[in-house]
Scaffold this motif. Sequence first.
Motif, PDB file in Angstrom:
ATOM      1  N   ILE A  51       0.856  -1.192   0.000  1.00  0.00           N
ATOM      2  CA  ILE A  51       0.000   0.000   0.000  1.00  0.00           C
ATOM      3  C   ILE A  51       0.886   1.235   0.000  1.00  0.00           C
ATOM      4  CG2 ILE A  51      -1.653   1.345   1.362  1.00  0.00           C
ATOM      5  CD1 ILE A  51      -2.801  -1.335   2.370  1.00  0.00           C
ATOM      6  N   GLN A  52       0.577   2.182  -0.884  1.00  0.00           N
ATOM      7  CA  GLN A  52       1.293   3.449  -0.941  1.00  0.00           C
ATOM      8  C   GLN A  52       0.568   4.515  -0.124  1.00  0.00           C
ATOM      9  OE1 GLN A  52       4.315   3.806  -2.789  1.00  0.00           O
ATOM     10  NE2 GLN A  52       4.081   1.591  -2.756  1.00  0.00           N
ATOM     11  N   THR A  53      -0.743   4.624  -0.356  1.00  0.00           N
ATOM     12  CA  THR A  53      -1.575   5.602   0.339  1.00  0.00           C
ATOM     13  C   THR A  53      -3.034   5.274   0.067  1.00  0.00           C
ATOM     14  OG1 THR A  53      -1.873   7.974   0.761  1.00  0.00           O
ATOM     15  CG2 THR A  53      -1.629   7.320  -1.540  1.00  0.00           C
ATOM     16  N   GLY A  54      -3.933   5.930   0.766  1.00  0.00           N
ATOM     17  CA  GLY A  54      -5.353   5.685   0.558  1.00  0.00           C
ATOM     18  C   GLY A  54      -6.186   6.832   1.104  1.00  0.00           C
ATOM     19  N   TYR A  55      -7.422   6.915   0.628  1.00  0.00           N
ATOM     20  CA  TYR A  55      -8.299   8.020   0.971  1.00  0.00           C
ATOM     21  C   TYR A  55      -9.719   7.541   1.169  1.00  0.00           C
ATOM     22  CZ  TYR A  55      -4.288  10.605  -0.401  1.00  0.00           C
ATOM     23  OH  TYR A  55      -3.011  11.068  -0.448  1.00  0.00           O
ATOM     24  N   LYS A  56     -10.391   8.193   2.072  1.00  0.00           N
ATOM     25  CA  LYS A  56     -11.789   7.892   2.349  1.00  0.00           C
ATOM     26  C   LYS A  56     -12.649   8.929   1.643  1.00  0.00           C
ATOM     27  CE  LYS A  56     -14.946   6.857   6.116  1.00  0.00           C
ATOM     28  NZ  LYS A  56     -15.333   5.530   5.734  1.00  0.00           N
ATOM     29  N   ARG A  77     -18.357   6.867   2.379  1.00  0.00           N
ATOM     30  CA  ARG A  77     -18.221   5.508   2.936  1.00  0.00           C
ATOM     31  C   ARG A  77     -17.185   4.677   2.203  1.00  0.00           C
ATOM     32  NH1 ARG A  77     -23.918   2.675   3.648  1.00  0.00           N
ATOM     33  NH2 ARG A  77     -23.536   2.346   1.464  1.00  0.00           N
ATOM     34  N   ASP A  78     -16.815   5.084   1.007  1.00  0.00           N
ATOM     35  CA  ASP A  78     -15.915   4.308   0.171  1.00  0.00           C
ATOM     36  C   ASP A  78     -14.454   4.644   0.469  1.00  0.00           C
ATOM     37  OD1 ASP A  78     -18.232   3.335  -0.975  1.00  0.00           O
ATOM     38  OD2 ASP A  78     -18.158   4.721  -2.662  1.00  0.00           O
ATOM     39  N   VAL A  79     -13.565   3.768   0.027  1.00  0.00           N
ATOM     40  CA  VAL A  79     -12.127   3.961   0.214  1.00  0.00           C
ATOM     41  C   VAL A  79     -11.432   3.693  -1.124  1.00  0.00           C
ATOM     42  CG1 VAL A  79     -10.070   3.111   1.426  1.00  0.00           C
ATOM     43  CG2 VAL A  79     -12.248   3.260   2.633  1.00  0.00           C
ATOM     44  N   ILE A  80     -10.431   4.513  -1.426  1.00  0.00           N
ATOM     45  CA  ILE A  80      -9.579   4.294  -2.598  1.00  0.00           C
ATOM     46  C   ILE A  80      -8.175   4.047  -2.062  1.00  0.00           C
ATOM     47  CG2 ILE A  80      -8.616   5.266  -4.697  1.00  0.00           C
ATOM     48  CD1 ILE A  80     -11.087   7.074  -4.817  1.00  0.00           C
ATOM     49  N   ILE A  81      -7.604   2.899  -2.439  1.00  0.00           N
ATOM     50  CA  ILE A  81      -6.273   2.524  -1.981  1.00  0.00           C
ATOM     51  C   ILE A  81      -5.351   2.462  -3.199  1.00  0.00           C
ATOM     52  CG2 ILE A  81      -4.892   0.742  -0.850  1.00  0.00           C
ATOM     53  CD1 ILE A  81      -7.548  -0.151   0.534  1.00  0.00           C
ATOM     54  N   PHE A  82      -4.239   3.188  -3.118  1.00  0.00           N
ATOM     55  CA  PHE A  82      -3.235   3.141  -4.162  1.00  0.00           C
ATOM     56  C   PHE A  82      -2.120   2.227  -3.680  1.00  0.00           C
ATOM     57  CE2 PHE A  82      -5.503   6.987  -5.029  1.00  0.00           C
ATOM     58  CZ  PHE A  82      -5.469   7.122  -6.399  1.00  0.00           C
ATOM     59  N   THR A  83      -1.866   1.174  -4.451  1.00  0.00           N
ATOM     60  CA  THR A  83      -0.757   0.275  -4.132  1.00  0.00           C
ATOM     61  C   THR A  83       0.308   0.462  -5.204  1.00  0.00           C
ATOM     62  OG1 THR A  83      -1.376  -1.697  -5.417  1.00  0.00           O
ATOM     63  CG2 THR A  83      -2.459  -1.395  -3.258  1.00  0.00           C
ATOM     64  N   ASP A  84       1.347  -0.324  -5.129  1.00  0.00           N
ATOM     65  CA  ASP A  84       2.404  -0.232  -6.126  1.00  0.00           C
ATOM     66  C   ASP A  84       2.023  -0.883  -7.457  1.00  0.00           C
ATOM     67  OD1 ASP A  84       2.426  -2.677  -4.808  1.00  0.00           O
ATOM     68  OD2 ASP A  84       4.606  -2.870  -4.841  1.00  0.00           O
ATOM     69  N   ILE A  85       0.867  -1.581  -7.502  1.00  0.00           N
ATOM     70  CA  ILE A  85       0.467  -2.202  -8.776  1.00  0.00           C
ATOM     71  C   ILE A  85      -0.952  -1.865  -9.234  1.00  0.00           C
ATOM     72  CG2 ILE A  85       2.064  -4.138  -8.582  1.00  0.00           C
ATOM     73  CD1 ILE A  85      -0.317  -5.883  -7.750  1.00  0.00           C
ATOM     74  N   ARG A  86      -1.779  -1.310  -8.351  1.00  0.00           N
ATOM     75  CA  ARG A  86      -3.171  -1.077  -8.739  1.00  0.00           C
ATOM     76  C   ARG A  86      -3.824  -0.005  -7.880  1.00  0.00           C
ATOM     77  NH1 ARG A  86      -6.657  -5.817  -5.826  1.00  0.00           N
ATOM     78  NH2 ARG A  86      -5.251  -6.105  -4.066  1.00  0.00           N
ATOM     79  N   ILE A  87      -4.984   0.395  -8.335  1.00  0.00           N
ATOM     80  CA  ILE A  87      -5.883   1.212  -7.535  1.00  0.00           C
ATOM     81  C   ILE A  87      -6.985   0.267  -7.092  1.00  0.00           C
ATOM     82  CG2 ILE A  87      -7.422   3.200  -7.450  1.00  0.00           C
ATOM     83  CD1 ILE A  87      -5.920   4.295  -9.916  1.00  0.00           C
ATOM     84  N   LEU A  88      -7.210   0.178  -5.803  1.00  0.00           N
ATOM     85  CA  LEU A  88      -8.223  -0.706  -5.245  1.00  0.00           C
ATOM     86  C   LEU A  88      -9.379   0.152  -4.749  1.00  0.00           C
ATOM     87  CD1 LEU A  88      -9.099  -3.560  -4.344  1.00  0.00           C
ATOM     88  CD2 LEU A  88      -7.814  -3.188  -2.237  1.00  0.00           C
TER      89      LEU A  88
END
Length: 145
Positions: free
Chosen positions: A36-41, A44-55
């Motif tokens: 995981i690089q970073t993430g935001y709320k 109610r939803d969450v966006i997670i940026f990893t080194d290979i994808r956006i989740l």
Amino acid sequence: MNFKGLIQGALGKVSEISVEELSNDYSKYLFEGEAIQTGYKLLRDVIIFTDIRILFVDRQGATGKKTSFKSVYLTHIIDVVMETPGPGIDDSELVVTYLENVNRISQNEIFGKEKFEFGKKMDIAPLYSLLGTLALKNRTEINKQ
């Protein structure tokens, strides 16, 4: 790719979730070796940026207990559209277009789209620029084939 600094500039710290909290809540959904690089709320939803994808973590239903997880691989992003808010109650939006097919082959594309909505006061231009640069790199690689 390290998104943390650029995304912090784009979204500010208001909605940022610590990597530790994201790891505690979502590490079981990561792939082997993924970080995981970073993430935001966003509401109610969450966006997670990893080194290979956006989740994208989409809480559904009245209680938010039902959850949908969707991945957009960074290597498959091919376009980004930004919409800034108007004078009314509109929010800012980013729409990410990506390839759904596994093989990134030009002229055989299957497209998907994912829309992010951000608060009116958030400056999303740096995130748009970051994702747009990534899309251009991906398009160039795909069109070389």
